[in-house]
Design a protein around this motif. Structure first.
Motif, PDB file in Angstrom:
ATOM      1  N   HIS A   1      16.513  93.155 -40.812  1.00 18.84           N
ATOM      2  CA  HIS A   1      16.777  94.597 -40.728  1.00 18.84           C
ATOM      3  C   HIS A   1      17.518  94.894 -39.435  1.00 18.84           C
ATOM      4  CE1 HIS A   1      15.048  98.909 -41.523  1.00 18.84           C
ATOM      5  NE2 HIS A   1      16.218  98.977 -40.896  1.00 18.84           N
TER       6      HIS A   1
ATOM      7  N   GLU B   1      20.052  99.217 -46.458  1.00 16.67           N
ATOM      8  CA  GLU B   1      18.878 100.089 -46.319  1.00 16.67           C
ATOM      9  C   GLU B   1      19.231 101.414 -46.989  1.00 16.67           C
ATOM     10  OE1 GLU B   1      17.749 101.183 -42.281  1.00 16.67           O
ATOM     11  OE2 GLU B   1      15.726 101.742 -42.942  1.00 16.67           O
TER      12      GLU B   1
ATOM     13  N   HIS C   1      13.062 104.959 -46.576  1.00 11.36           N
ATOM     14  CA  HIS C   1      14.110 103.939 -46.588  1.00 11.36           C
ATOM     15  C   HIS C   1      13.658 102.705 -47.363  1.00 11.36           C
ATOM     16  CE1 HIS C   1      16.324 105.700 -42.829  1.00 11.36           C
ATOM     17  NE2 HIS C   1      16.568 106.358 -43.940  1.00 11.36           N
TER      18      HIS C   1
ATOM     19  N   HIS D   1       9.690 100.100 -42.842  1.00  9.46           N
ATOM     20  CA  HIS D   1       8.843 100.751 -41.817  1.00  9.46           C
ATOM     21  C   HIS D   1       7.905 101.847 -42.359  1.00  9.46           C
ATOM     22  CE1 HIS D   1      12.145 103.629 -42.101  1.00  9.46           C
ATOM     23  NE2 HIS D   1      12.987 102.788 -41.523  1.00  9.46           N
TER      24      HIS D   1
ATOM     25  N   ASP E   1      15.151  96.221 -36.854  1.00  9.60           N
ATOM     26  CA  ASP E   1      15.805  97.531 -36.984  1.00  9.60           C
ATOM     27  C   ASP E   1      16.683  97.809 -35.758  1.00  9.60           C
ATOM     28  OD1 ASP E   1      16.551  99.835 -38.276  1.00  9.60           O
ATOM     29  OD2 ASP E   1      14.577 100.795 -38.205  1.00  9.60           O
TER      30      ASP E   1
HETATM   31 MN    MN Z   1      15.105 103.203 -41.523  1.00  6.83          MN
END
Ligand code: MN
Ligand code: AMP
Ligand code: MN
Ligand code: MN
Length: 283
Positions: free
Chosen positions: A9, A66, A77, A193, A250
């Protein structure tokens, strides 16, 4: 198998990151990432570049994205991994999902102008790498530039979240569409998440149940958005719902992201890592 430095991610200039796919690949490799995925928001235009750059650095690669989804009035997401990046139905779906961003950005700028911040649309555009993907993050960078806030987190807190003057709600894809685009293109859908959503226990249960029913198979357990306690909590949720677990930083930008590529704890044992289910999709 859990002991693998997988980072599944992160974001490039193709969405709201500040590094190119090639710069991200170099940074991931330098940080010891063994299996990597670039997961730009609602966009897969960087996938071929990212795969090539991963291979140039000796990393394995999974395709990624995503997808922004509206569920129970909130934005959720869904990360997609290991799909065919040339799948036409997925490309069409993502194209539609990106569609409303321009008008939404104009509206955000109008609202910000009313509280004294002029020229935010043009200002945000300076930070945009992909004209179809203007996002709140680009506005946040502009507001930091003009000194309206000290960092992007403060911008989100004061201007860009629900109830604040620059927040414009938006209807994204449906959960079912997002999961189906990914799975029909041969990939695996992952709830990103989960601790970040402001759901009641019932709403969260509904999200996981419906996600499963539509064919979703994974959940992010170890992410830059979770605390250590949340790793434990969502490891339990993964087991409860029979979902595989994912791991991803992320990462968006060296100056902004507190978790760098590949710098997360390993997945807790006794979970099935998503990459085990995706063994034949790893490039
Ligand atoms: Mn996100
Ligand atoms: P958008 O898709 O335009 O609604 O923008 C969503 C993006 O904004 C997320 O992917 C994050 O990169 C960023 N974001 C959302 N909330 C925050 C926050 N509180 N602090 C910093 N960045 C955030
Ligand atoms: Mn983002
Ligand atoms: Mn992300």
């Amino acid at each position: 198998m859990s002991i693998l430095n997988a980072d599944l991610h992160c974001h490039s200039v193709v969405s709201d990151g500040t590094l190119t796919p090639e710069e991200l690949a170099a940074r991931a490799a330098a940080n010891g990432v063994e299996l990597w995925a670039l997961t730009d928001h609602d966009e897969i235009a960087g996938q071929h570049r990212a795969a090539a750059a991963a291979h140039a650095h000796g990393m394995k690669y999974l395709t990624g994205t995503e997808i922004s989804v509206t569920f129970a009035g909130e934005t959720v997401h869904i990360v997609g991994l290991g799909f065919d990046p040339d799948d036409p139905e997925m490309q069409r779906g993502l194209n539609d999902t990106r569609g409303g961003r321009g008008a939404r950005a104009q509206e955000m700028a109008e609202q910000l102008a009313k509280v004294g911040i002029k020229g935010a649309y043009e200002g945000a555009l300076k930070y945009v790498g992909n004209p179809e993907l203007i996002s709140r993050t680009h506005f946040a960078r502009y507001l930091v530039e003009i000194g309206a806030c000290k960092d992007t987190s403060e911008v989100f807190r004061k201007y860009l979240t629900e109830g604040k003057p620059g927040y414009v709600p938006h209807r994204w894809a449906t959960l079912r569409d997002a999961v189906q685009w990914i799975t029909r293109a041969g990939g695996l859908a992952v709830i990103a998440h989960p601790a970040r959503y402001k759901f009641t226990a019932n709403e969260e249960y509904a999200l996981f149940s419906e996600f499963k029913a539509h064919g979703g198979q994974g959940v992010e357990v170890v992410t830059g958005s979770h605390t250590a306690a949340e790793y434990v909590r969502y490891a339990d949720t993964a087991r409860e719902f029979g979902l595989a677990a994912s791991r991803g930083s992320d990462f968006h930008s060296p100056g902004e992201s507190h978790t760098d590529l590949g710098q997360l704890p390993y997945l807790p044992g006794a979970l099935t890592p998503v990459w085990e289910l995706l063994a034949d999709r790893i490039q």
